[in-house]
Design a protein around this motif. Structure first.
Motif, PDB file in Angstrom:
ATOM      1  N   CYS A  98       0.849  -1.200   0.000  1.00  0.00           N
ATOM      2  CA  CYS A  98       0.000   0.000   0.000  1.00  0.00           C
ATOM      3  C   CYS A  98       0.881   1.246   0.000  1.00  0.00           C
ATOM      4  N   GLY A  99       0.544   2.184  -0.867  1.00  0.00           N
ATOM      5  CA  GLY A  99       1.253   3.464  -0.895  1.00  0.00           C
ATOM      6  C   GLY A  99       2.606   3.419  -1.557  1.00  0.00           C
ATOM      7  N   TRP A 100       2.920   2.305  -2.229  1.00  0.00           N
ATOM      8  CA  TRP A 100       4.213   2.159  -2.904  1.00  0.00           C
ATOM      9  C   TRP A 100       3.965   1.871  -4.376  1.00  0.00           C
ATOM     10  N   SER A 101       4.571   2.669  -5.235  1.00  0.00           N
ATOM     11  CA  SER A 101       4.301   2.553  -6.670  1.00  0.00           C
ATOM     12  C   SER A 101       5.200   1.551  -7.371  1.00  0.00           C
ATOM     13  N   GLY A 102       6.373   1.264  -6.767  1.00  0.00           N
ATOM     14  CA  GLY A 102       7.321   0.384  -7.443  1.00  0.00           C
ATOM     15  C   GLY A 102       8.165   1.091  -8.475  1.00  0.00           C
ATOM     16  N   ASP A 103       8.052   2.424  -8.551  1.00  0.00           N
ATOM     17  CA  ASP A 103       8.728   3.167  -9.618  1.00  0.00           C
ATOM     18  C   ASP A 103      10.202   3.445  -9.335  1.00  0.00           C
ATOM     19  N   TRP A 104      10.503   3.959  -8.116  1.00  0.00           N
ATOM     20  CA  TRP A 104      11.827   4.525  -7.890  1.00  0.00           C
ATOM     21  C   TRP A 104      12.793   3.598  -7.160  1.00  0.00           C
ATOM     22  N   ASP A 105      12.275   2.677  -6.397  1.00  0.00           N
ATOM     23  CA  ASP A 105      13.133   1.874  -5.521  1.00  0.00           C
ATOM     24  C   ASP A 105      13.605   0.610  -6.244  1.00  0.00           C
ATOM     25  N   ASN A 106      14.667   0.752  -7.009  1.00  0.00           N
ATOM     26  CA  ASN A 106      15.140  -0.367  -7.834  1.00  0.00           C
ATOM     27  C   ASN A 106      15.540  -1.578  -6.993  1.00  0.00           C
ATOM     28  N   ALA A 107      16.212  -1.336  -5.871  1.00  0.00           N
ATOM     29  CA  ALA A 107      16.691  -2.447  -5.047  1.00  0.00           C
ATOM     30  C   ALA A 107      15.524  -3.236  -4.456  1.00  0.00           C
ATOM     31  N   LEU A 108      14.502  -2.524  -4.002  1.00  0.00           N
ATOM     32  CA  LEU A 108      13.333  -3.189  -3.423  1.00  0.00           C
ATOM     33  C   LEU A 108      12.567  -3.948  -4.501  1.00  0.00           C
ATOM     34  N   ARG A 109      12.419  -3.323  -5.630  1.00  0.00           N
ATOM     35  CA  ARG A 109      11.720  -3.987  -6.747  1.00  0.00           C
ATOM     36  C   ARG A 109      12.471  -5.262  -7.138  1.00  0.00           C
ATOM     37  N   SER A 110      13.788  -5.188  -7.200  1.00  0.00           N
ATOM     38  CA  SER A 110      14.597  -6.362  -7.561  1.00  0.00           C
ATOM     39  C   SER A 110      14.471  -7.466  -6.523  1.00  0.00           C
ATOM     40  N   ALA A 111      14.425  -7.078  -5.241  1.00  0.00           N
ATOM     41  CA  ALA A 111      14.307  -8.072  -4.171  1.00  0.00           C
ATOM     42  C   ALA A 111      13.007  -8.853  -4.280  1.00  0.00           C
ATOM     43  N   ILE A 112      11.944  -8.170  -4.683  1.00  0.00           N
ATOM     44  CA  ILE A 112      10.649  -8.845  -4.845  1.00  0.00           C
ATOM     45  C   ILE A 112      10.661  -9.741  -6.066  1.00  0.00           C
ATOM     46  N   VAL A 113      11.163  -9.219  -7.169  1.00  0.00           N
ATOM     47  CA  VAL A 113      11.086  -9.930  -8.450  1.00  0.00           C
ATOM     48  C   VAL A 113      11.979 -11.166  -8.475  1.00  0.00           C
ATOM     49  N   ARG A 114      13.119 -11.114  -7.781  1.00  0.00           N
ATOM     50  CA  ARG A 114      14.024 -12.264  -7.857  1.00  0.00           C
ATOM     51  C   ARG A 114      13.509 -13.463  -7.062  1.00  0.00           C
ATOM     52  N   ASN A 115      12.523 -13.240  -6.195  1.00  0.00           N
ATOM     53  CA  ASN A 115      11.977 -14.340  -5.403  1.00  0.00           C
ATOM     54  C   ASN A 115      10.948 -15.109  -6.220  1.00  0.00           C
ATOM     55  N   THR A 116      11.106 -16.418  -6.283  1.00  0.00           N
ATOM     56  CA  THR A 116      10.202 -17.255  -7.093  1.00  0.00           C
ATOM     57  C   THR A 116       9.567 -18.377  -6.277  1.00  0.00           C
ATOM     58  N   THR A 117       9.768 -18.385  -4.959  1.00  0.00           N
ATOM     59  CA  THR A 117       9.257 -19.504  -4.147  1.00  0.00           C
ATOM     60  C   THR A 117       8.353 -18.990  -3.037  1.00  0.00           C
ATOM     61  N   ARG A 118       7.422 -18.127  -3.381  1.00  0.00           N
ATOM     62  CA  ARG A 118       6.509 -17.578  -2.370  1.00  0.00           C
ATOM     63  C   ARG A 118       5.557 -18.656  -1.871  1.00  0.00           C
TER      64      ARG A 118
END
Length: 596
Positions: free
Chosen positions: A224-244
């Protein structure tokens, strides 16, 4: 008229916030909140974009530009590029301490702010604090620098573990042992180590990366309240995970930008359109509280049923009352099953499997707990009644003739729960003779015109619906070696409080039930079969890989007095060596499961 009403009054089952509330309620402390600057906007704290535009305005003022202009367009015309926070910091040559002071001016409340109710916790912050207080949220990740959430938590009597730097992480209590962990990924506005430029947000320290990997793998996610636009490191941390293991939900006030859409797609997240964070979290809190209160009312009714069961068990003159009472509860159980939407001619999907498991468990919980009480405190006078309950529910489930094989077999899941409840209660009371007799009791399959022992058809994956290929469909169980066993353990760890009582280790009681069941199943084999074959197949659960606990149980079973008791029950036709061979067979199969 009907169509118009349908369009103006959408089904409540389609409300994604209701779905989220159920997920949070059924999985307490499993979901992590990921909060961006949008959640603090209504408090008067500007987002990163707001600060960028304000800095442009202030620079324009210095250059004599006045009036309420479109500062984004003015900046483009003046510089030939899109507005960018990092570029502004570079152009203004601001160092980390200077940037911290700049951020401080936007976040620290003035006396006037306090009087106007600005830069103080909002409905959102207090609603989140209440969800933490109720025990449904434990981990919160935020990109915000402000302390509004800390203040809201403190107002509810919660002292969170705060991680705002690598140093703080190194000394922090492990997440699993905290009531609330607040991870301020980009730092605190009073700390010069804040991260807020593009270069600083390209990657995180290794310690942060490892922490995020564990959280995103083991927890559900609510954004909530996060667009995913500017925080490259956080976006990468989410995307690299494949075993949720759990679902993701993403709230948005409008159409997502491309970067946010990519993350939503990767997470396979449910998208929830909201007006603002305040109304969303307020509604979510109301829904979760409603579910919590409804469960407490149901629990009071259930507690009364269990007290009645114990009272009738306590005196022999109440045996007729107990029989009538159990008949009534069995009838209620069957009536509830009949009205549920559990038709067999339905597409077989993971979502439908998860739904049916929950439905069956909700219906079976009262009668299962009652049967568990009978196992724990009974004296064998209840035995025939319990067998009759199992036989009746088994026969009713077997009435279904055609449809999905899985859905037909799943109709037996409530009976599997009843068998496990009585078995665990018997194991707790160490009523081993009754347990062996119960597992060997035959029940009639009228459709096939034959009888089969309970241990042959309703124990772990001797039940045809108990295969891993099915139970790995459960959310969070995709990679489990013994998915059904693991799930039953989790269910009865919650349910058994009513009939197990206070014990040092529920795992040991649960595995004693499973190991004794496997031993009872093995009684069909001759000693030569057990000795000469690589292994004889037996239904085996989590005791196959959780060897620290299973070893304690086998050591107990091997003691002389217990061996005599087992032999007296007829194991191995009284042959002492048979017990050794049965134990060896169990260990060989355990090794195959553990290393599979």
């Amino acid at each position: 008229m009907t169509n118009v009403e349908s369009e103006s009054n959408p089904s409540p089952f389609e409300d994604p916030t209701i779905k989220l509330a159920f997920s949070i309620y059924e999985n307490p402390r499993v979901f992590t909140l990921l909060l961006g600057s949008g959640v603090s906007k209504s408090a008067g704290i500007p987002t990163g974009w707001d600060i960028t535009l304000d800095l442009i305005r202030r620079v324009a003022r210095i250059n004599g530009i006045k009036g309420e202009l479109d500062w984004e367009s003015w900046y483009k015309d003046a510089t030939g590029k899109e507005p960018n926070y990092s570029d502004l910091m570079s152009d203004l040559a601001l160092e980390s301490e200077e940037r911290r002071s700049l951020i401080d001016s936007y976040i620290e409340p003035t006396q006037e702010d306090g009087e106007d109710g600005q830069k103080v916790p909002t409905i959102t912050h207090y609603a989140i604090a209440d969800l933490v207080k109720l025990g449904y949220i434990r981990v919160i990740i935020t990109t915000n620098f402000d302390r509004l959430l800390e203040n809201a938590l403190h107002s509810r009597g919660i002292e969170p573990t705060i991680i705002s730097s690598v140093d703080a992480l190194a000394g922090a209590t492990p997440i699993i042992h905290t009531d609330c962990t607040l991870i301020k990924l980009h730092g605190d506005y009073k700390d010069t180590r804040i991260l807020n430029t593009e270069s600083e947000l390209t990657s995180y320290p290794e310690e942060y990366e490892s922490l995020l990997d564990r959280i995103f793998e083991d927890h559900g996610l609510i954004v909530c309240g996060w667009s995913g636009d500017w925080d490259n490191a956080l976006r990468s941390a989410i995307v690299r995970n494949t075993t949720r293991r759990y679902s993701a939900f993403w709230t948005s006030r409008g159409k997502l930008r491309e970067s946010g859409s990519e993350v939503v797609k990767h997470l396979n997240a449910s998208l929830i359109q909201i007006d603002d964070a305040d109304s969303f979290f307020q509604k979510l809190l109301v829904y979760v509280r409603t579910l919590d209160e409804a469960q407490k009312m149901d629990q009071k009714s259930l507690d009364l049923l269990l007290k009645t069961t114990k009272r009738f068990l306590g005196k022999s003159e109440y045996r007729i009352n107990l029989g009538d009472f159990l008949d009534a509860q069995t009838s209620t159980f069957l009536e509830r099953i009949d009205v549920e939407n559990l038709e067999a001619h339905v597409e077989q999907t993971k979502e439908e499997f998860n739904r049916r498991v929950k439905v069956y468990e909700e219906v079976a919980e009262p009668l299962s707990k009652i049967v568990g009480v009978l196992g724990r405190w009974g004296d064998d006078s209840e035995f025939s009644t319990v067998v009759n309950i199992v036989g009746t529910t088994y026969a009713r489930a077997k009435n279904e003739g055609t449809g999905s094989i899985l859905w037909i077999e799943m109709k037996l899941y409530p009976t599997v729960l009843l068998v496990a409840a009585y078995g665990i209660g018997l194991a707790r009371a160490e009523r081993w003779e009754t347990l062996h007799k119960f597992l060997q009791e035959e029940i009639l399959d009228q459709n096939r015109g034959k009888a089969c022992a309970i241990v042959d058809s309703l124990f772990l994956f001797s039940w045809e619906g108990g295969g891993n290929q099915y139970w790995r469909s459960l959310e969070g169980f995709e990679n489990r070696k013994t998915a059904l066993s693991d799930h039953l353990h989790d269910v009865f760890q919650l349910w058994s409080n009513n009939f197990i009582g206070v014990v040092p280790d529920f795992e040991e009681i649960y595995q004693a039930w499973e190991i004794f069941g496997a031993l009872s199943y093995s009684s069909r084999f001759e000693i030569e079969q057990l000795r000469e074959s690589p292994f004889m197949w037996i239904p085996i659960g989590r005791s196959s890989w959780n060897t620290n606990v299973s070893k304690r149980i086998w050591d107990k079973f091997q003691k002389e007095n217990f061996r005599k008791q087992l032999l007296a029950l007829g194991f191995g036709n009284g042959n002492d060596q048979w017990l050794d061979e049965a134990a060896n067979n169990f260990q060989r199969i355990s090794s195959k499961v553990a290393f599979s």
